[in-house]
Write an enzyme that holds these catalytic residues in place. Sequence first.
Site, PDB file in Angstrom:
ATOM      1  N   HIS A  54       9.692  -5.426   9.431  1.00 43.05           N
ATOM      2  CA  HIS A  54       8.191  -5.936   9.939  1.00 43.05           C
ATOM      3  C   HIS A  54       8.186  -6.467  11.430  1.00 43.05           C
ATOM      4  CE1 HIS A  54       4.293  -8.048   9.994  1.00 43.05           C
ATOM      5  NE2 HIS A  54       4.008  -7.342   8.978  1.00 43.05           N
ATOM      6  N   LEU A 104      11.149  -5.891   0.795  1.00 35.09           N
ATOM      7  CA  LEU A 104      11.442  -5.930  -0.593  1.00 35.09           C
ATOM      8  C   LEU A 104      10.423  -5.224  -1.623  1.00 35.09           C
ATOM      9  CD1 LEU A 104      12.610  -9.580  -0.427  1.00 35.09           C
ATOM     10  CD2 LEU A 104      14.046  -7.564  -0.856  1.00 35.09           C
ATOM     11  N   ALA A 105       9.174  -5.136  -1.003  1.00 36.29           N
ATOM     12  CA  ALA A 105       8.118  -4.581  -1.981  1.00 36.29           C
ATOM     13  C   ALA A 105       7.476  -3.544  -1.389  1.00 36.29           C
ATOM     14  CB  ALA A 105       7.040  -5.722  -2.126  1.00 36.29           C
ATOM     15  N   GLY A 115       4.473  -2.724  -0.139  1.00 34.06           N
ATOM     16  CA  GLY A 115       2.969  -3.016   0.267  1.00 34.06           C
ATOM     17  C   GLY A 115       2.698  -1.826   1.132  1.00 34.06           C
ATOM     18  N   HIS A 173       2.843  -1.160   4.139  1.00 30.63           N
ATOM     19  CA  HIS A 173       3.900  -0.555   5.309  1.00 30.63           C
ATOM     20  C   HIS A 173       4.657   0.250   4.644  1.00 30.63           C
ATOM     21  CE1 HIS A 173       2.462  -3.321   8.525  1.00 30.63           C
ATOM     22  NE2 HIS A 173       3.102  -4.567   8.051  1.00 30.63           N
TER      23      HIS A 173
END
Length: 121
Positions: A9, A70-71, A73, A75
């Site tokens: 990120h 981790l998830a 989303g 991005h």
Amino acid sequence: MTTLIIVAHGSKLESSNMEVIELVKNIKKENNSLHITYAFLELSKPSLLEEIEEQIKTGAKEIKVFPYFLAAGKHVKSDIPNIIEQSRVNYPNIKFELLPHLGICKGIGSLILSNILEKDI
């Protein structure tokens, strides 16, 4: 040449960005057959697009992108695939591969449990 770009990120905290950079350095120590580098989506440099362009300038013919998320989303589901698709259009002779994000990698649950059980964090 094949390049692996680990994309995170990015953070306003330089120490957070340095964790990603150190991770890449440690992975490089374990595997010298693959060129490995890093990029960020926000708040830090190099951006994913900048790093893709840099790797192509230095001879990459295949670029694999690993989302260090981790998830799944926005991005993971939209931003990263859009950057890769834009790069495919701009560089049709380069092979691009979007790898699964960290959170769904095989063994992630075992890794978490082993660190908790061993208190090796």
